[in-house]
Motif scaffolding. Structure first.
Motif, PDB file in Angstrom:
ATOM      1  N   PRO A  25       0.826  -1.207   0.000  1.00  0.00           N
ATOM      2  CA  PRO A  25       0.000   0.000   0.000  1.00  0.00           C
ATOM      3  C   PRO A  25       0.857   1.253   0.000  1.00  0.00           C
ATOM      4  O   PRO A  25       1.951   1.273   0.564  1.00  0.00           O
ATOM      5  CB  PRO A  25      -0.803  -0.111   1.302  1.00  0.00           C
ATOM      6  CG  PRO A  25       0.025  -0.980   2.180  1.00  0.00           C
ATOM      7  CD  PRO A  25       0.737  -1.938   1.275  1.00  0.00           C
ATOM      8  N   ARG A  26       0.375   2.278  -0.649  1.00  0.00           N
ATOM      9  CA  ARG A  26       1.053   3.566  -0.634  1.00  0.00           C
ATOM     10  C   ARG A  26       0.417   4.443   0.438  1.00  0.00           C
ATOM     11  O   ARG A  26      -0.788   4.701   0.409  1.00  0.00           O
ATOM     12  CB  ARG A  26       0.952   4.267  -1.982  1.00  0.00           C
ATOM     13  CG  ARG A  26       1.626   5.646  -2.000  1.00  0.00           C
ATOM     14  CD  ARG A  26       1.299   6.438  -3.251  1.00  0.00           C
ATOM     15  NE  ARG A  26       1.896   5.818  -4.430  1.00  0.00           N
ATOM     16  CZ  ARG A  26       1.646   6.226  -5.685  1.00  0.00           C
ATOM     17  NH1 ARG A  26       0.789   7.215  -5.887  1.00  0.00           N
ATOM     18  NH2 ARG A  26       2.220   5.633  -6.710  1.00  0.00           N
ATOM     19  N   ALA A  27       1.209   4.883   1.386  1.00  0.00           N
ATOM     20  CA  ALA A  27       0.730   5.769   2.448  1.00  0.00           C
ATOM     21  C   ALA A  27       1.299   7.166   2.235  1.00  0.00           C
ATOM     22  O   ALA A  27       2.483   7.314   1.939  1.00  0.00           O
ATOM     23  CB  ALA A  27       1.141   5.239   3.818  1.00  0.00           C
ATOM     24  N   VAL A  28       0.438   8.155   2.391  1.00  0.00           N
ATOM     25  CA  VAL A  28       0.824   9.544   2.161  1.00  0.00           C
ATOM     26  C   VAL A  28       0.801  10.281   3.493  1.00  0.00           C
ATOM     27  O   VAL A  28      -0.177  10.187   4.248  1.00  0.00           O
ATOM     28  CB  VAL A  28      -0.147  10.214   1.167  1.00  0.00           C
ATOM     29  CG1 VAL A  28       0.243  11.658   0.901  1.00  0.00           C
ATOM     30  CG2 VAL A  28      -0.188   9.426  -0.136  1.00  0.00           C
ATOM     31  N   PRO A  29       1.846  11.026   3.820  1.00  0.00           N
ATOM     32  CA  PRO A  29       1.870  11.729   5.110  1.00  0.00           C
ATOM     33  C   PRO A  29       0.908  12.907   5.148  1.00  0.00           C
ATOM     34  O   PRO A  29       0.585  13.491   4.110  1.00  0.00           O
ATOM     35  CB  PRO A  29       3.322  12.219   5.203  1.00  0.00           C
ATOM     36  CG  PRO A  29       3.723  12.436   3.776  1.00  0.00           C
ATOM     37  CD  PRO A  29       3.059  11.308   3.019  1.00  0.00           C
ATOM     38  N   LEU A  30       0.460  13.235   6.330  1.00  0.00           N
ATOM     39  CA  LEU A  30      -0.299  14.471   6.521  1.00  0.00           C
ATOM     40  C   LEU A  30       0.623  15.638   6.189  1.00  0.00           C
ATOM     41  O   LEU A  30       1.749  15.718   6.683  1.00  0.00           O
ATOM     42  CB  LEU A  30      -0.794  14.571   7.962  1.00  0.00           C
ATOM     43  CG  LEU A  30      -1.597  15.826   8.311  1.00  0.00           C
ATOM     44  CD1 LEU A  30      -2.876  15.907   7.494  1.00  0.00           C
ATOM     45  CD2 LEU A  30      -1.914  15.849   9.802  1.00  0.00           C
ATOM     46  N   GLU A  31       0.149  16.555   5.352  1.00  0.00           N
ATOM     47  CA  GLU A  31       0.988  17.627   4.812  1.00  0.00           C
ATOM     48  C   GLU A  31       0.222  18.948   4.914  1.00  0.00           C
ATOM     49  O   GLU A  31      -0.799  19.125   4.243  1.00  0.00           O
ATOM     50  CB  GLU A  31       1.332  17.299   3.357  1.00  0.00           C
ATOM     51  CG  GLU A  31       2.238  18.285   2.660  1.00  0.00           C
ATOM     52  CD  GLU A  31       2.561  17.809   1.251  1.00  0.00           C
ATOM     53  OE1 GLU A  31       3.724  17.889   0.842  1.00  0.00           O
ATOM     54  OE2 GLU A  31       1.628  17.345   0.545  1.00  0.00           O
ATOM     55  N   ILE A  32       0.692  19.862   5.736  1.00  0.00           N
ATOM     56  CA  ILE A  32      -0.012  21.120   5.984  1.00  0.00           C
ATOM     57  C   ILE A  32       0.958  22.289   5.822  1.00  0.00           C
ATOM     58  O   ILE A  32       1.951  22.384   6.547  1.00  0.00           O
ATOM     59  CB  ILE A  32      -0.609  21.167   7.405  1.00  0.00           C
ATOM     60  CG1 ILE A  32      -1.456  19.921   7.702  1.00  0.00           C
ATOM     61  CG2 ILE A  32      -1.419  22.443   7.583  1.00  0.00           C
ATOM     62  CD1 ILE A  32      -2.741  19.832   6.933  1.00  0.00           C
ATOM     63  N   MET A  33       0.667  23.188   4.888  1.00  0.00           N
ATOM     64  CA  MET A  33       1.454  24.409   4.744  1.00  0.00           C
ATOM     65  C   MET A  33       0.768  25.534   5.504  1.00  0.00           C
ATOM     66  O   MET A  33      -0.456  25.721   5.398  1.00  0.00           O
ATOM     67  CB  MET A  33       1.593  24.797   3.276  1.00  0.00           C
ATOM     68  CG  MET A  33       2.385  26.080   3.048  1.00  0.00           C
ATOM     69  SD  MET A  33       4.134  25.932   3.430  1.00  0.00           S
ATOM     70  CE  MET A  33       4.783  25.453   1.818  1.00  0.00           C
ATOM     71  N   VAL A  34       1.545  26.273   6.273  1.00  0.00           N
ATOM     72  CA  VAL A  34       1.023  27.336   7.127  1.00  0.00           C
ATOM     73  C   VAL A  34       1.522  28.688   6.622  1.00  0.00           C
ATOM     74  O   VAL A  34       2.651  28.811   6.130  1.00  0.00           O
ATOM     75  CB  VAL A  34       1.474  27.102   8.588  1.00  0.00           C
ATOM     76  CG1 VAL A  34       1.142  28.289   9.472  1.00  0.00           C
ATOM     77  CG2 VAL A  34       0.817  25.839   9.135  1.00  0.00           C
ATOM     78  N   GLU A  35       0.675  29.704   6.739  1.00  0.00           N
ATOM     79  CA  GLU A  35       1.072  31.065   6.381  1.00  0.00           C
ATOM     80  C   GLU A  35       2.340  31.446   7.140  1.00  0.00           C
ATOM     81  O   GLU A  35       2.454  31.224   8.342  1.00  0.00           O
ATOM     82  CB  GLU A  35      -0.043  32.054   6.731  1.00  0.00           C
ATOM     83  CG  GLU A  35      -1.279  31.950   5.870  1.00  0.00           C
ATOM     84  CD  GLU A  35      -1.129  32.646   4.523  1.00  0.00           C
ATOM     85  OE1 GLU A  35      -0.033  33.177   4.256  1.00  0.00           O
ATOM     86  OE2 GLU A  35      -2.104  32.653   3.752  1.00  0.00           O
ATOM     87  N   GLY A  36       3.294  32.034   6.411  1.00  0.00           N
ATOM     88  CA  GLY A  36       4.530  32.478   7.042  1.00  0.00           C
ATOM     89  C   GLY A  36       5.624  31.439   7.065  1.00  0.00           C
ATOM     90  O   GLY A  36       6.765  31.755   7.392  1.00  0.00           O
ATOM     91  N   GLU A  37       5.292  30.185   6.706  1.00  0.00           N
ATOM     92  CA  GLU A  37       6.289  29.121   6.657  1.00  0.00           C
ATOM     93  C   GLU A  37       6.701  28.885   5.202  1.00  0.00           C
ATOM     94  O   GLU A  37       5.945  29.135   4.273  1.00  0.00           O
ATOM     95  CB  GLU A  37       5.731  27.825   7.248  1.00  0.00           C
ATOM     96  CG  GLU A  37       5.342  27.929   8.712  1.00  0.00           C
ATOM     97  CD  GLU A  37       6.545  28.034   9.630  1.00  0.00           C
ATOM     98  OE1 GLU A  37       7.657  27.640   9.204  1.00  0.00           O
ATOM     99  OE2 GLU A  37       6.380  28.508  10.765  1.00  0.00           O
ATOM    100  N   LYS A  38       7.911  28.362   5.015  1.00  0.00           N
ATOM    101  CA  LYS A  38       8.413  28.100   3.667  1.00  0.00           C
ATOM    102  C   LYS A  38       8.290  26.641   3.265  1.00  0.00           C
ATOM    103  O   LYS A  38       8.375  26.312   2.078  1.00  0.00           O
ATOM    104  CB  LYS A  38       9.872  28.553   3.566  1.00  0.00           C
ATOM    105  CG  LYS A  38      10.043  30.056   3.711  1.00  0.00           C
ATOM    106  CD  LYS A  38      11.497  30.468   3.539  1.00  0.00           C
ATOM    107  CE  LYS A  38      11.635  31.987   3.649  1.00  0.00           C
ATOM    108  NZ  LYS A  38      13.046  32.432   3.472  1.00  0.00           N
TER     109      LYS A  38
END
Length: 452
Positions: free
Chosen positions: A331-344
């Protein structure tokens, strides 16, 4: 495996086989309905932890996810408030629900009205910092509010918006041009010329008092603005963490069209949805989806959930609840991925709540009708695979810009055309095809090219 936790009260968007309660004020448990009689989804993979500072290790996660008696007491009080005034979400047999973030320290505190237009959200999500082009963009977007005034009186406000945008373009044109990527400068300057001409055409429409001509021309002008802003992005702006670099990655944006065959609506037979995938802010998540699109994974698949809150699909036939790569038989598992304002760089493997970032604003919020995100197991942040959902309902539990889904589920795109028809989809409607329209060359490490 499901369990009740005292501070979450929202319809869970997970990949387990649990269902919603028929009584929305009853105790609500974790899970999401996929309406199939299969075994509970087993863990796709353990969380990926490393020395990268953007990850959260298991010890810290345990500390962050443990709740004090005080927190539980507050949550019980919130639950009572929900019970006395719970909205009817037409839920169906057991799952988790969430509270509105009513406490100041848990709310996302944002001044001004939320941006709900998907195209505008995508413009503001671009990794650029050019004040001059934003000063052109904002008054053009404000035309939408001006058109809410009845009759021809609206045109007076439109004219003021237009003059502000024209003045901003005239005064800031040199700064806009200096912000263009060198390899895209010629195209960007050509778009600016078209924008200037289009503004003159809109001025003529206003002077002719032709109200119906305003919105189409506004849309055209904002498309020019968005294209200029995209031409300011020079390459991909950051390195994806090493443990995910070999996965399919979308380094930029892509557009796909999803065609759905509607079964039981005599007034609507086929729907074609235009979806923009944002790899700048979710390269792993959007890359995974685009790779599956190229594999034709979703072609012929049914809509598996449509309850007025979300539309969901992506659960394949058989015991697995995610994509099994035929080349690896894993199975292919994808990580939780969250971009936040002010972060690069995005955060990986942890919710913003677990990181203590209660007031952080996500770059891709659940503001727009048709926001697209990954479903996952509730207690496994890195368990997403192929199941996706589109948010439909803005309710007391999910208000735009204070949305408690933000930071818990990975948004990676928006439906930008025909999104209203998502509400007409039903369980059993068939996705005839999902096809790449543009941006396919931004996908790196594609596995669909590997013979399985």
């Amino acid at each position: 495996m499901s369990s009740f936790i005292c501070h979450h009260f929202y319809p869970s968007l997970c990949t387990s086989k649990l269902a919603f309660p028929t009584n929305p004020i009853a105790p609500i448990y974790l899970g999401i309905p996929n309406y199939r009689d299969k075994a509970r989804f087993s863990r796709l993979s353990s969380r990926c932890y490393s020395e990268v500072p953007r990850h959260i290790d298991s010890h810290d996660k345990q500390k962050k996810s443990s709740f004090s008696m005080k927190q539980c007491a507050i949550s019980i009080a919130l639950a009572i408030g929900l019970i006395t005034g719970a909205p009817d979400l037409n839920w169906q047999s057991r799952a988790q629900a969430i509270t509105t973030p009513v406490l100041p320290d848990l709310a996302v505190l944002i001044s001004g009205p939320p941006i709900k237009d998907p195209e505008a959200l995508l413009r503001y999500a671009l990794p650029i910092d050019n004040k001059a082009i934003r000063e052109v963009q904002k008054p053009l977007e404000d035309i939408t509010d001006s058109l809410k005034v009845a009759g021809l009186k609206a045109l007076d406000s439109v004219e003021r918006n237009l003059k502000q945008a024209s003045r901003a373009l005239k005064n800031g044109k040199s700064l806009i041009i200096s912000g263009l990527a060198e390899s895209k400068k010629d195209r960007g300057m050509e778009l600016l010329d078209r924008l200037e001409i289009g503004m003159g055409e809109l001025q003529q429409i206003v002077e002719n008092r032709y109200r119906d001509g305003v919105a189409p021309k506004q849309k055209e002008l904002l498309q020019y603005v968005g294209s200029v802003e995209e031409d300011m992005v020079d390459g991909f702006p950051y390195e994806v963490p090493e443990e995910y670099r070999s996965m399919p990655l979308l380094k930029g944006r892509a557009v796909v069209q999803m065609k759905v065959k509607v079964k039981d609506n005599p007034n609507l037979e086929d729907c074609v949805f235009r979806i923009v995938l944002d790899g700048y802010n979710a390269p792993v998540t959007s890359g995974n989806f685009l790779d599956l699109v190229e594999r034709h994974f979703y072609d012929g698949m049914e809509i598996q959930r449509a309850d007025g809150f979300v539309v969901q699909t992506g659960d394949p036939e058989g015991p697995a609840e995610g994509f099994i790569d035929p080349s690896t038989e894993k199975p292919r598992a994808v990580p939780l991925e969250i971009m936040v304002e002010g972060e690069k760089v995005p955060f990986y493997g942890a919710t913003l709540e677990e990181l203590g970032l209660y007031k952080a604003q996500t770059k891709l919020p659940f503001n727009a009708f048709g926001t697209m995100a990954m479903a996952r197991e509730e207690f496994e942040n890195n368990s997403a695979s192929s199941q996706v959902f589109w948010l439909l309902k803005e309710s007391e539990l999910t208000p735009s810009n204070a949305n408690i889904l933000d930071g818990r589920y990975a948004v990676f795109g928006y439906v930008t055309e025909n999104e209203d028809y998502l509400a007409d989809l039903k369980v059993g409607d068939v996705i005839e095809s999902v096809q790449v329209v543009s941006g396919g060359d931004n996908l790196v490490n594609p596995t669909y090219k590997i013979a399985g």
